[in-house]
Design an enzyme around this catalytic site. Structure first.
Site, mmCIF file in Angstrom:
data_model
loop_
_atom_site.group_PDB
_atom_site.id
_atom_site.type_symbol
_atom_site.label_atom_id
_atom_site.label_comp_id
_atom_site.label_asym_id
_atom_site.label_seq_id
_atom_site.Cartn_x
_atom_site.Cartn_y
_atom_site.Cartn_z
ATOM 1 N N GLY A 57 0.680 -0.821 -0.007
ATOM 2 C CA GLY A 57 -0.437 -0.437 0.175
ATOM 3 C C GLY A 57 1.079 1.483 -0.320
ATOM 4 O O GLY A 57 1.832 1.050 0.133
ATOM 5 N N CYS A 84 4.895 -6.462 1.864
ATOM 6 C CA CYS A 84 5.544 -4.938 1.671
ATOM 7 C C CYS A 84 5.020 -4.595 2.386
ATOM 8 O O CYS A 84 5.160 -4.374 4.178
ATOM 9 C CB CYS A 84 5.187 -4.221 0.779
ATOM 10 S SG CYS A 84 5.919 -2.705 -0.127
ATOM 11 N N TYR A 85 4.193 -3.150 2.206
ATOM 12 C CA TYR A 85 3.419 -2.615 3.422
ATOM 13 C C TYR A 85 2.883 -3.423 4.567
ATOM 14 O O TYR A 85 2.674 -3.501 5.912
ATOM 15 C CB TYR A 85 2.180 -1.455 2.923
ATOM 16 C CG TYR A 85 1.596 -1.389 4.123
ATOM 17 C CD1 TYR A 85 1.558 0.153 4.721
ATOM 18 C CD2 TYR A 85 0.006 -1.541 3.851
ATOM 19 C CE1 TYR A 85 0.433 1.001 5.591
ATOM 20 C CE2 TYR A 85 -0.840 -0.866 5.256
ATOM 21 C CZ TYR A 85 -0.715 0.464 5.811
ATOM 22 O OH TYR A 85 -1.332 1.439 6.839
ATOM 23 N N HIS A 170 7.855 -8.233 -3.567
ATOM 24 C CA HIS A 170 6.870 -7.815 -3.981
ATOM 25 C C HIS A 170 6.628 -9.809 -4.840
ATOM 26 O O HIS A 170 7.293 -9.321 -5.630
ATOM 27 C CB HIS A 170 6.311 -6.995 -5.162
ATOM 28 C CG HIS A 170 5.843 -5.988 -4.414
ATOM 29 N ND1 HIS A 170 4.761 -6.333 -3.521
ATOM 30 C CD2 HIS A 170 6.487 -4.698 -3.827
ATOM 31 C CE1 HIS A 170 4.600 -5.009 -3.375
ATOM 32 N NE2 HIS A 170 5.737 -3.821 -3.385
ATOM 33 N N GLU A 172 4.271 -11.314 -6.207
ATOM 34 C CA GLU A 172 3.495 -11.119 -6.778
ATOM 35 C C GLU A 172 3.871 -11.282 -8.477
ATOM 36 O O GLU A 172 3.182 -11.710 -9.564
ATOM 37 C CB GLU A 172 2.109 -10.567 -7.314
ATOM 38 C CG GLU A 172 1.987 -9.512 -6.411
ATOM 39 C CD GLU A 172 3.193 -9.051 -5.253
ATOM 40 O OE1 GLU A 172 3.664 -9.789 -4.071
ATOM 41 O OE2 GLU A 172 2.584 -7.410 -5.007
ATOM 42 N N GLY A 224 -18.137 -11.005 -29.653
ATOM 43 C CA GLY A 224 -17.410 -11.240 -30.498
ATOM 44 C C GLY A 224 -15.681 -11.589 -29.374
ATOM 45 O O GLY A 224 -15.230 -12.846 -30.098
ATOM 46 N N GLY A 225 -15.811 -10.740 -28.455
ATOM 47 C CA GLY A 225 -14.813 -11.390 -27.002
ATOM 48 C C GLY A 225 -15.121 -12.613 -26.439
ATOM 49 O O GLY A 225 -15.753 -12.847 -26.458
ATOM 50 N N VAL A 226 -14.676 -12.531 -25.516
ATOM 51 C CA VAL A 226 -13.984 -13.962 -25.371
ATOM 52 C C VAL A 226 -14.826 -13.867 -24.296
ATOM 53 O O VAL A 226 -16.024 -14.353 -23.357
ATOM 54 C CB VAL A 226 -12.636 -14.782 -23.891
ATOM 55 C CG1 VAL A 226 -13.085 -15.406 -23.750
ATOM 56 C CG2 VAL A 226 -11.498 -14.321 -25.703
ATOM 57 N N ASP A 227 -15.025 -12.752 -23.281
ATOM 58 C CA ASP A 227 -16.314 -12.589 -21.776
ATOM 59 C C ASP A 227 -17.232 -12.781 -22.166
ATOM 60 O O ASP A 227 -18.215 -13.981 -22.022
ATOM 61 C CB ASP A 227 -15.788 -11.007 -21.238
ATOM 62 C CG ASP A 227 -14.259 -11.698 -21.040
ATOM 63 O OD1 ASP A 227 -14.154 -11.831 -20.920
ATOM 64 O OD2 ASP A 227 -13.809 -10.246 -19.979
ATOM 65 N N SER A 228 -17.689 -12.051 -23.138
ATOM 66 C CA SER A 228 -19.249 -11.548 -23.721
ATOM 67 C C SER A 228 -20.027 -13.573 -24.667
ATOM 68 O O SER A 228 -20.993 -13.822 -24.223
ATOM 69 C CB SER A 228 -19.262 -10.860 -24.693
ATOM 70 O OG SER A 228 -19.131 -10.809 -25.662
ATOM 71 N N THR A 229 -18.705 -13.836 -25.346
ATOM 72 C CA THR A 229 -19.010 -15.304 -26.203
ATOM 73 C C THR A 229 -19.680 -16.270 -24.656
ATOM 74 O O THR A 229 -19.731 -17.438 -24.477
ATOM 75 C CB THR A 229 -18.114 -15.699 -26.547
ATOM 76 O OG1 THR A 229 -17.933 -14.448 -27.662
ATOM 77 C CG2 THR A 229 -18.466 -16.737 -26.864
ATOM 78 N N LYS A 365 -9.994 -13.287 -16.265
ATOM 79 C CA LYS A 365 -9.582 -13.021 -18.001
ATOM 80 C C LYS A 365 -9.473 -15.125 -18.289
ATOM 81 O O LYS A 365 -9.643 -15.561 -18.884
ATOM 82 C CB LYS A 365 -8.959 -12.512 -18.583
ATOM 83 C CG LYS A 365 -9.034 -12.429 -19.889
ATOM 84 C CD LYS A 365 -9.492 -11.745 -20.103
ATOM 85 C CE LYS A 365 -10.137 -11.057 -21.257
ATOM 86 N NZ LYS A 365 -11.309 -10.388 -21.409
#
Ligand code: XMP
Length: 509
Positions: A57, A84-85, A170, A172, A224-229, A365
């Site tokens: 943070g 970290c923080y 970090h 990550e 046509g994108g992955v998420d909405s499909t 995603k």
């Protein structure tokens, strides 16, 4: 659907650091379900967590008062990892000494490993890790063991009571040596089983949609994108013919896009109803030059067209492909600045009077891609380059006109053809052309001409939060420039955008 149940759960407390998101994501890559919560929310969900991670943070432990949540985590008896923080905060509440570092460390930093059991199991004696801090833990809490040290962090990692850990760096971030190893060590010590597989949830996602919609009708806004499909595929399985995928053609799609979307969704068994609203979008965009205003107008008209379609079809439900980062970015960080208004993120349903169905709102995603593959998505869709919701409107500077969109489309096609033809597209995040509002003098066929400047943008990125410019071979760039100026009479000049994100964004508007 509510949150996924029946899985072990790692709580990531977000103290406003840049990487809280990334921590949650890495935990899920390690096959454990993770959930991000603000310090306020965290006290409520603490009881349900199997392990807790306190994020980094921007504040100093002496400024912001987050002691209560750190203490609550320690006193809960659960395994805790501070980063970290979070590391400094744990040291502080356990009675260690935190103060200005003798040498603040930013970026790649060498750390000496003093104890390679437990948290740092498998680490060599010295590693390069990513740091970003002014304060440091100067003395460990009484009873704690120092696991690692660096020039600026006398206590770069510590262990307390066999279940509370802190690391100044970090893990990550991909630049840190052994980041996944460290997180995995912590989760194993914490006894959190590897039980998170997003695709296991397909059945319950379908049940959830079914119970929500009952015998009603739903429309799915597809792009046509992955998420909405993936969202539409799940809804199709749940509702059969009572799900109508709707694709709104705003007239701002790249060349061939509408046909591609129709073809690929049809092959997946969810043929979309295409609503050609292009005249309406162009009409509403007349005279508008401000980029944010353009985005707002497109969002508004998109919502109106969607609502009319829902009315026509008697649908009361709207299936949307909202994913977890969208939820976090549009809600959980009230102080965050609006960089760009993404019209497909939040905000729509209230005005629409439709009941929202968001089967993917708890997923990242990569998890959506895994679910998609299980549902039969091909690589062509899974690996498709993102196209912004407002399409070419944000790739045409200034007022959006039919003529300018026509030029932008051709330029965009040439960029795609050349990059894909050279086989360079795989390593790239996006590649496109921008029709700028600048003009420049040129000479074509011995005549002076005064035409548009087209900018080429080609970037590499992992998640679009940051991006670097691709060092494309000159021959490819030159070929693009020569084709664009040769095939589009209105363009006299082509420039290459060499700005990274930040400070620039990926799109121009
Ligand atoms: P920026 O320009 O913010 O873009 O660096 C980051 C990524 O998001 C895409 N983008 C959008 N995607 N609706 C979307 O679905 C939008 O309104 C939108 N605006 C930008 C952009 O193409 C890039 O991949």
């Amino acid at each position: 659907m509510g949150e996924p149940n029946g899985y072990s759960r790692v709580l990531v407390v977000d103290f406003g650091g840049q990487y809280a998101h990334l921590i949650a994501r890495r935990v899920r890559e390690a096959e454990r379900w993770s959930q991000i919560a603000s310090p306020m929310e965290a006290e409520e969900v603490l009881a349900m967590a199997d392990a807790v991670i306190l994020s980094g943070g921007p504040s100093s432990v002496w400024e912001a008062n987050h002691d209560a949540i750190a203490l609550a985590a320690v006193e809960s008896g659960k395994p805790v990892l501070g980063i970290c923080y979070g590391h400094q905060l744990l040291a502080k509440v356990l009675g260690g000494r935190v103060g200005p570092s003798p040498r603040p460390e930013f970026g790649s930093t060498r750390v000496r490993v003093l104890d390679d059991g437990g948290l740092l199991r498998g680490f060599p004696g010295e590693v390069e890790v990513w740091m970003s801090h002014n304060d440091a833990v100067l003395e460990p809490p009484p009873g704690a063991r120092v696991l690692a040290t660096s020039e600026g962090s006398p206590v770069a990692a510590f262990e307390y009571d066999g279940r509370v850990y802190g690391v100044q760096w970090h893990p990550e971030v991909s630049h840190s040596w052994g980041g996944m190893l460290l997180l995995d060590n912590f989760l194993s010590i914490a006894g959190v089983p590897r039980d998170w597989r997003p695709e296991d949830l397909i059945g319950s996602l379908i049940d959830h949609i079914r119970s929500l919609v009952g015998d009603g009708v739903a429309i799915a806004a597809v792009s046509g994108g992955v998420d909405s499909t993936v969202a539409a595929l799940l809804a199709k399985r749940a509702l059969g013919d009572r799900l109508v995928p709707v694709f709104i053609d705003h007239g701002l799609h790249p060349e061939g896009e509408v046909e591609w979307v129709v073809r690929s969704l049809t092959s997946l068994g969810i043929p979309p109803r295409v609503v050609d609203a292009s005249n309406r979008f162009f009409f509403e965009l007349r005279g508008i030059v401000d980029p944010e205003e353009k985005r707002r107008v497109i969002g508004r008209v998109y919502g109106e067209v969607l609502r009319e379609e829902a009315e026509r079809l008697g649908a009361r439900f709207l299936v949307q492909g909202t994913i977890y980062p969208d939820v976090i970015e549009s809600g959980a960080r009230p102080g965050a600045d609006t960089i760009k208004t993404h019209h497909n993120v939040g905000g729509l349903p209230e005005r629409l009077g439709l009941i929202l169905v968001e089967p993917l709102r708890w997923f990242y995603k990569d998890e959506v891609r895994r679910i998609g593959r299980m549902l039969g998505l091909t690589d062509e869709i899974v690996e498709k380059k993102p196209i912004p919701g407002p399409g070419l409107a944000v790739r045409v500077e200034g007022e959006v006109t039919l003529d300018k969109v026509r030029i932008a489309r051709v330029a965009d096609r040439i960029v795609r053809e050349e990059i894909e033809g050279a086989g360079l597209h795989r390593g790239l995040w996006q590649y496109f052309a921008v029709l700028t509002s600048s003009r420049a003098t040129g000479v074509k066929g011995d005549r002076r001409s005064y035409g548009y400047v087209v900018a080429i943008r080609v970037v590499e990125s992992i998640d679009a939060m940051t991006a670097r410019v691709s060092r494309l071979p000159w021959v490819v760039l030159e070929r693009i420039a020569s084709r664009i100026t040769g095939e589009i009479p209105e363009v006299t000049r082509v420039v290459y955008d060499i700005t990274s994100k930040p400070p620039a964004t990926i799109e121009w508007e």
